[in-house]
Design a protein around this motif. Structure first.
Motif, mmCIF file in Angstrom:
data_model
loop_
_atom_site.group_PDB
_atom_site.id
_atom_site.type_symbol
_atom_site.label_atom_id
_atom_site.label_comp_id
_atom_site.label_asym_id
_atom_site.label_seq_id
_atom_site.Cartn_x
_atom_site.Cartn_y
_atom_site.Cartn_z
ATOM 1 N N TYR A 89 -39.859 -46.393 27.021
ATOM 2 C CA TYR A 89 -39.556 -47.108 28.252
ATOM 3 C C TYR A 89 -40.612 -46.770 29.293
ATOM 4 O O TYR A 89 -41.124 -45.656 29.308
ATOM 5 N N VAL A 90 -40.906 -47.716 30.158
ATOM 6 C CA VAL A 90 -41.788 -47.454 31.286
ATOM 7 C C VAL A 90 -41.179 -48.102 32.524
ATOM 8 O O VAL A 90 -40.401 -49.051 32.424
ATOM 9 N N LYS A 91 -41.539 -47.564 33.677
ATOM 10 C CA LYS A 91 -41.138 -48.143 34.953
ATOM 11 C C LYS A 91 -42.263 -49.059 35.398
ATOM 12 O O LYS A 91 -43.426 -48.663 35.419
ATOM 13 N N LEU A 92 -41.909 -50.300 35.740
ATOM 14 C CA LEU A 92 -42.902 -51.276 36.190
ATOM 15 C C LEU A 92 -42.407 -51.977 37.444
ATOM 16 O O LEU A 92 -41.207 -52.224 37.592
ATOM 17 N N GLU B 92 -37.331 -49.585 44.091
ATOM 18 C CA GLU B 92 -37.471 -48.853 42.828
ATOM 19 C C GLU B 92 -37.962 -49.802 41.741
ATOM 20 O O GLU B 92 -37.621 -50.978 41.728
ATOM 21 N N GLU B 93 -38.741 -49.284 40.815
ATOM 22 C CA GLU B 93 -39.293 -50.107 39.742
ATOM 23 C C GLU B 93 -38.246 -50.391 38.658
ATOM 24 O O GLU B 93 -37.286 -49.641 38.500
ATOM 25 N N ALA B 94 -38.449 -51.475 37.924
ATOM 26 C CA ALA B 94 -37.579 -51.837 36.805
ATOM 27 C C ALA B 94 -37.942 -50.982 35.594
ATOM 28 O O ALA B 94 -39.077 -50.546 35.446
ATOM 29 N N THR B 95 -36.973 -50.754 34.711
ATOM 30 C CA THR B 95 -37.221 -50.059 33.459
ATOM 31 C C THR B 95 -37.394 -51.104 32.367
ATOM 32 O O THR B 95 -36.543 -51.969 32.183
#
Length: 138
Positions: A19-22, A87-90
């Protein structure tokens, strides 16, 4: 593997992957329906995630992953929860996940490879007509 027939887009189908935060383009207060929605394959455009144009073949946008979740706040009994726009999406970038492929031109079949670089492999259709499929993001 038999999947839960009550699965929703964005649900994990197996507990593995990355997973990454974008960043996403949702702004303002009290956002309840983020775009792109959870379970949608995404690409990066202008530094933010946007819904990827994915077709039944080897064309379309480069898919970086499938939206897994957004950060939320608020009490669901008071018209929330709301997306935290700061906040960024996962995004799930590797592994299997339930994706909403209802926007794909041709109905995918088990084994189909989607995206210009084969970023998504269709593993299972959850229920005919729902547009939800278990996909492998690679």
């Amino acid at each position: 593997m038999t999947l839960n027939l009550n699965a929703q887009a964005g649900d994990e189908s197996r507990l593995n992957g990355d997973y990454v935060k974008l960043p996403h383009g949702n702004t303002g207060d009290n956002v309840t329906d983020p775009t792109p929605a959870v379970g949608i394959p995404v690409t990066i455009s202008g530094g933010e995630i946007t819904a990827a144009a994915v077709d039944g073949g080897g064309t379309g946008d480069d898919v970086v992953g499938v939206v897994y979740t957004y950060q939320y706040f608020g009490d669901s009994s008071r018209q929330g929860p709301y997306v935290r726009t700061d906040e960024e999406a996962t995004v799930k970038t590797h592994g299997s996940i339930v994706a909403d492929l209802s926007g794909v031109a041709a109905s995918p079949s088990e084994g189909d490879v989607l995206g210009p670089n084969g970023e998504l492999v269709v593993l299972n259709a959850l229920e005919n007509g729902t547009g939800l499929y278990e996909v492998l993001v690679r």
